[in-house]
Design an enzyme around this catalytic site. Structure first.
Site, PDB file in Angstrom:
ATOM      1  N   LYS A  31      -0.054  -5.896  -1.224  1.00 34.13           N
ATOM      2  CA  LYS A  31       0.444  -6.290   0.112  1.00 34.13           C
ATOM      3  C   LYS A  31       0.263  -5.120   1.079  1.00 34.13           C
ATOM      4  O   LYS A  31      -0.253  -5.287   2.184  1.00 34.13           O
ATOM      5  CB  LYS A  31       1.918  -6.652   0.018  1.00 34.13           C
ATOM      6  CG  LYS A  31       2.648  -6.694   1.356  1.00 34.13           C
ATOM      7  CD  LYS A  31       4.078  -7.136   1.243  1.00 34.13           C
ATOM      8  CE  LYS A  31       5.041  -6.023   1.121  1.00 34.13           C
ATOM      9  NZ  LYS A  31       5.360  -5.293   2.377  1.00 34.13           N
ATOM     10  N   ASN A  32       0.648  -3.900   0.629  1.00 34.90           N
ATOM     11  CA  ASN A  32       0.659  -2.767   1.548  1.00 34.90           C
ATOM     12  C   ASN A  32      -0.702  -2.117   1.738  1.00 34.90           C
ATOM     13  O   ASN A  32      -0.822  -1.108   2.426  1.00 34.90           O
ATOM     14  CB  ASN A  32       1.720  -1.753   1.121  1.00 34.90           C
ATOM     15  CG  ASN A  32       3.115  -2.337   1.316  1.00 34.90           C
ATOM     16  OD1 ASN A  32       3.284  -3.325   2.043  1.00 34.90           O
ATOM     17  ND2 ASN A  32       4.100  -1.781   0.647  1.00 34.90           N
ATOM     18  N   ARG A  54      14.367   0.283  11.222  1.00 31.52           N
ATOM     19  CA  ARG A  54      13.006   0.783  10.951  1.00 31.52           C
ATOM     20  C   ARG A  54      12.426   1.461  12.200  1.00 31.52           C
ATOM     21  O   ARG A  54      11.685   0.866  12.964  1.00 31.52           O
ATOM     22  CB  ARG A  54      12.099  -0.367  10.479  1.00 31.52           C
ATOM     23  CG  ARG A  54      12.669  -1.161   9.327  1.00 31.52           C
ATOM     24  CD  ARG A  54      12.713  -0.386   8.009  1.00 31.52           C
ATOM     25  NE  ARG A  54      11.405  -0.123   7.434  1.00 31.52           N
ATOM     26  CZ  ARG A  54      10.717  -1.016   6.715  1.00 31.52           C
ATOM     27  NH1 ARG A  54      11.194  -2.213   6.529  1.00 31.52           N
ATOM     28  NH2 ARG A  54       9.552  -0.691   6.211  1.00 31.52           N
ATOM     29  N   ASP A  75      10.048   1.439  -3.590  1.00 29.61           N
ATOM     30  CA  ASP A  75       9.926  -0.019  -3.749  1.00 29.61           C
ATOM     31  C   ASP A  75      10.186  -0.468  -5.182  1.00 29.61           C
ATOM     32  O   ASP A  75      10.327  -1.656  -5.439  1.00 29.61           O
ATOM     33  CB  ASP A  75       8.529  -0.488  -3.325  1.00 29.61           C
ATOM     34  CG  ASP A  75       8.312  -0.287  -1.835  1.00 29.61           C
ATOM     35  OD1 ASP A  75       7.156  -0.365  -1.388  1.00 29.61           O
ATOM     36  OD2 ASP A  75       9.302  -0.023  -1.124  1.00 29.61           O
ATOM     37  N   CYS A 108      12.013  -5.731   6.668  1.00 26.92           N
ATOM     38  CA  CYS A 108      13.250  -5.595   5.878  1.00 26.92           C
ATOM     39  C   CYS A 108      14.290  -4.817   6.678  1.00 26.92           C
ATOM     40  O   CYS A 108      13.970  -3.966   7.488  1.00 26.92           O
ATOM     41  CB  CYS A 108      12.980  -4.817   4.609  1.00 26.92           C
ATOM     42  SG  CYS A 108      11.561  -5.414   3.716  1.00 26.92           S
ATOM     43  N   ARG A 160       7.270 -12.993   0.808  1.00 27.76           N
ATOM     44  CA  ARG A 160       6.553 -12.041   1.672  1.00 27.76           C
ATOM     45  C   ARG A 160       5.671 -11.121   0.831  1.00 27.76           C
ATOM     46  O   ARG A 160       4.658 -10.611   1.295  1.00 27.76           O
ATOM     47  CB  ARG A 160       7.545 -11.185   2.473  1.00 27.76           C
ATOM     48  CG  ARG A 160       8.199 -11.877   3.642  1.00 27.76           C
ATOM     49  CD  ARG A 160       9.081 -10.910   4.413  1.00 27.76           C
ATOM     50  NE  ARG A 160       8.335  -9.718   4.768  1.00 27.76           N
ATOM     51  CZ  ARG A 160       8.867  -8.493   4.797  1.00 27.76           C
ATOM     52  NH1 ARG A 160      10.127  -8.305   4.474  1.00 27.76           N
ATOM     53  NH2 ARG A 160       8.125  -7.451   5.128  1.00 27.76           N
TER      54      ARG A 160
HETATM   55  C1  EPZ Z   1       5.858   1.593   3.895  1.00 29.72           C
HETATM   56  O1  EPZ Z   1       6.833   1.364   4.876  1.00 29.72           O
HETATM   57  C2  EPZ Z   1       5.850   0.322   3.089  1.00 29.72           C
HETATM   58  N1  EPZ Z   1       5.522  -0.807   3.966  1.00 29.72           N
HETATM   59  C3  EPZ Z   1       7.235   0.107   2.469  1.00 29.72           C
HETATM   60  O2  EPZ Z   1       7.163  -1.036   1.637  1.00 29.72           O
HETATM   61  C4  EPZ Z   1       7.605   1.324   1.620  1.00 29.72           C
HETATM   62  O3  EPZ Z   1       8.902   1.154   1.151  1.00 29.72           O
HETATM   63  C5  EPZ Z   1       7.505   2.587   2.457  1.00 29.72           C
HETATM   64  O4  EPZ Z   1       6.206   2.695   3.046  1.00 29.72           O
HETATM   65  C6  EPZ Z   1       7.775   3.843   1.646  1.00 29.72           C
HETATM   66  O5  EPZ Z   1       6.883   3.918   0.565  1.00 29.72           O
HETATM   67  C7  EPZ Z   1       4.241  -1.016   4.335  1.00 29.72           C
HETATM   68  O6  EPZ Z   1       3.330  -0.282   3.965  1.00 29.72           O
HETATM   69  C8  EPZ Z   1       3.986  -2.200   5.225  1.00 29.72           C
HETATM   70  P1  EPZ Z   1       7.848   5.001   5.901  1.00 29.72           P
HETATM   71  P2  EPZ Z   1       6.952   2.373   6.112  1.00 29.72           P
HETATM   72  O7  EPZ Z   1       7.425   5.117   7.331  1.00 29.72           O
HETATM   73  O8  EPZ Z   1       5.652   3.009   6.397  1.00 29.72           O
HETATM   74  C9  EPZ Z   1      11.367   6.757   8.402  1.00 29.72           C
HETATM   75  C10 EPZ Z   1       7.775  -3.105   0.829  1.00 29.72           C
HETATM   76  O9  EPZ Z   1       8.755  -3.451   0.180  1.00 29.72           O
HETATM   77  N2  EPZ Z   1      10.545   6.589   9.616  1.00 29.72           N
HETATM   78  O10 EPZ Z   1       7.038   5.727   4.878  1.00 29.72           O
HETATM   79  O11 EPZ Z   1       7.658   1.655   7.199  1.00 29.72           O
HETATM   80  C11 EPZ Z   1      11.765   5.445   7.770  1.00 29.72           C
HETATM   81  O12 EPZ Z   1      12.918   4.921   8.380  1.00 29.72           O
HETATM   82  C12 EPZ Z   1       7.957  -2.167   1.982  1.00 29.72           C
HETATM   83  O13 EPZ Z   1       6.588  -3.433   0.597  1.00 29.72           O
HETATM   84  C13 EPZ Z   1      11.013   7.141  10.797  1.00 29.72           C
HETATM   85  O14 EPZ Z   1      12.098   7.728  10.854  1.00 29.72           O
HETATM   86  O15 EPZ Z   1       7.909   3.467   5.517  1.00 29.72           O
HETATM   87  C14 EPZ Z   1      12.028   5.861   6.330  1.00 29.72           C
HETATM   88  O16 EPZ Z   1      13.340   6.379   6.234  1.00 29.72           O
HETATM   89  C15 EPZ Z   1       9.423  -1.848   2.216  1.00 29.72           C
HETATM   90  N3  EPZ Z   1      10.259   7.010  11.925  1.00 29.72           N
HETATM   91  C16 EPZ Z   1      11.023   6.999   6.111  1.00 29.72           C
HETATM   92  O17 EPZ Z   1      10.553   7.380   7.400  1.00 29.72           O
HETATM   93  C17 EPZ Z   1       9.036   6.371  11.917  1.00 29.72           C
HETATM   94  O18 EPZ Z   1       8.381   6.313  12.987  1.00 29.72           O
HETATM   95  C18 EPZ Z   1       9.803   6.602   5.312  1.00 29.72           C
HETATM   96  O19 EPZ Z   1       9.378   5.367   5.814  1.00 29.72           O
HETATM   97  C19 EPZ Z   1       8.585   5.834  10.704  1.00 29.72           C
HETATM   98  C20 EPZ Z   1       9.352   5.952   9.568  1.00 29.72           C
END
Ligand code: EPZ
Length: 421
Positions: A22-23, A123, A308, A116, A401
């Site tokens: 998916k990702n 997010r 995840d 989510c 999803r």
């Molecule tokens: C990706 O989300 C994945 N989603 C998530 O999978 C996964 O859990 C996550 O990476 C971590 O591995 C997709 O690829 C579509 P992050 P992402 O930005 O990129 C904070 C699933 O179940 N952050 O790496 O959104 C954020 O809040 C999903 O398939 C900011 O603060 O995650 C988190 O605490 C769930 N500001 C941390 O960074 C930003 O601008 C890491 O999140 C962006 C993120």
């Protein structure tokens, strides 16, 4: 709203094939915007978020031919630089269209992305906006509802991520790939989906060095071409199924996967006493002595323990001997779901929003539940499969999803699971 009805305690065995990631799919689809040539994508997972991504692209004017797990996308005639708020609000992946739109059209209007409810404050996307500014764009937030991003001209950036972010890394990498200047991104995420995307873009004329390491150097191009991208196996689905087999003490062969992408999980499963072997694209879990030995984990950016996989792993720990400290370091609200596991009979203590301690083994009993997000959803399915009695899981859109045809695939290995509209 559809739901799953699961009668637990059945013996599971047989083979289950892993879908495309998916990702990875949610990034290669927006990447179609980086070229005006036709892109072909193979091994697409048949999941809701892929449908949502195509919906957004069609609304922008792309021509898409989507059959099963293959699609071609033609973005040559794109005529709209505003993401449809209703569509984009449904999933986090919608943010992935913004960077390529900005790089191609020098302007884009979009709502805060959905998805989510696991992150703090819905997010955040501050890293994306900082990155776009670093490329020379102006970002305007309009009445807290949507963003307007414009740029007279875009230039290369030197951007240091204050926090490792998977999608922010992918967004800035894609944006930079067609800004004809040099960009250096530091403290990047290193997920396999990022490496796969960079490798594809480089075969199409991009020049992205260092994907899969903390520093990426990108020599942006005037234009790049498009070709065929085969989505890599879904490492989170793979890990979820391995954990499911271990929790159910099943004999299960997981095929079409890449064990290299879940080595942290496999190392821990070996430590706690799960019997399995693996090859290049398969993992064979065999039933063995129980109970397993409890072992704590701390979630971490790749290649650490994937956040995840935290939810399914907590279910496994309810079946293991002893206590385990589960430390969720990435998201603020990703342990809240364990309250439902406690209602099923698990012995879980929440120490603080980021830490729980499990005590096992405990018997689980069927309950009426609601799936809060897709990974907690699959964890509740695993718990229901090993629980005594009947479990109902509502809101399984969240599960659809990320897990294609789940009831069919689990039914084929012996689970008693039914989808009820
Ligand atoms: C990706 O989300 C994945 N989603 C998530 O999978 C996964 O859990 C996550 O990476 C971590 O591995 C997709 O690829 C579509 P992050 P992402 O930005 O990129 C904070 C699933 O179940 N952050 O790496 O959104 C954020 O809040 C999903 O398939 C900011 O603060 O995650 C988190 O605490 C769930 N500001 C941390 O960074 C930003 O601008 C890491 O999140 C962006 C993120």
């Amino acid at each position: 709203m559809s739901k799953f009805i699961i009668n637990g305690g059945k013996t599971l065995n047989g083979k289950i094939a892993v879908s495309g990631a998916k990702n990875s799919a949610l990034k290669i689809i927006p990447a179609a915007l980086l070229s005006t040539e036709l892109i072909t994508i193979k091994n697409l997972p048949e999941i809701e978020d892929v449908e949502r991504s195509f919906e957004v692209l069609r609304d922008l004017g792309a021509k898409i031919n989507h059959q099963g797990n293959e699609a071609t996308i033609d973005t040559a005639g794109l005529n709209n630089t505003e993401l449809n708020a209703k569509m984009a609000d449904k999933f986090r992946g919608s943010i992935m269209f913004v960077g390529p739109m900005l790089a191609r059209f020098k302007e884009v209007k979009f709502p805060h992305p959905g998805g989510c409810v696991i992150g703090a404050g819905g997010r955040p996307i501050d890293l994306f906006l900082e990155g776009y500014r670093a490329f020379g764009a102006e970002v305007e937030e309009v009445s807290g509802k949507y963003y307007n991003i414009k740029a007279k001209n875009l230039h290369g950036a030197n951007y240091f991520f204050p926090l490792v972010s998977v999608t922010a890394t992918e967004s800035l990498m894609m944006t930079a790939s067609i800004i004809p200047d040099k960009t250096v991104l530091k403290n990047c995420a290193m997920e396999p989906e990022i490496t796969a995307l960079a490798e594809y873009l480089n075969t199409q004329g991009a020049n992205i060095q260092g994907a899969g390491t903390p520093t990426m150097t990108i020599e942006g191009q005037e234009k790049i071409s498009a070709g065929t991208f085969t989505v890599i196996p879904d490492r989170i689905e793979t890990g979820s199924f391995v954990i499911m087999a271990a929790a159910a003490n099943a004999n299960l062969e997981i095929t079409d996967c890449n064990p290299e992408h879940i080595m942290t999980l496999l190392q821990i499963l070996k430590k706690i006493g799960v019997d399995f072997t693996f090859g290049e694209d398969w993992i064979k879990v065999t039933s063995g002595n129980r109970p397993l030995q409890a072992h704590g984990i701390r979630t971490h950016e790749y290649p650490g323990f994937a956040t995840d996989l935290q939810s399914p792993y907590v279910v496994l720990m309810t079946q293991a001997q002893g206590t385990a400290l589960i430390h969720e370091t990435i998201y603020d609200r990703r342990l809240i779901w364990t309250d439902m596991l406690s209602q099923m009979g698990a012995n879980i203590t929440m120490c603080d929003p980021h830490r729980i301690v499990t005590q096992g083994p405990t018997k689980l009993y069927g309950k009426r539940l609601m799936s809060p997000d897709l990974r907690a959803g699959i964890a509740l399915v695993i718990a229901a499969l090993i629980a005594e009695g009947r479990t109902e899981i509502d809101n399984i859109y969240q599960i659809d999803r990320g897990y294609a045809k789940l009831e069919e695939r689990l039914g084929a290995i012996g689970a008693d699971i039914e989808r009820v509209e």
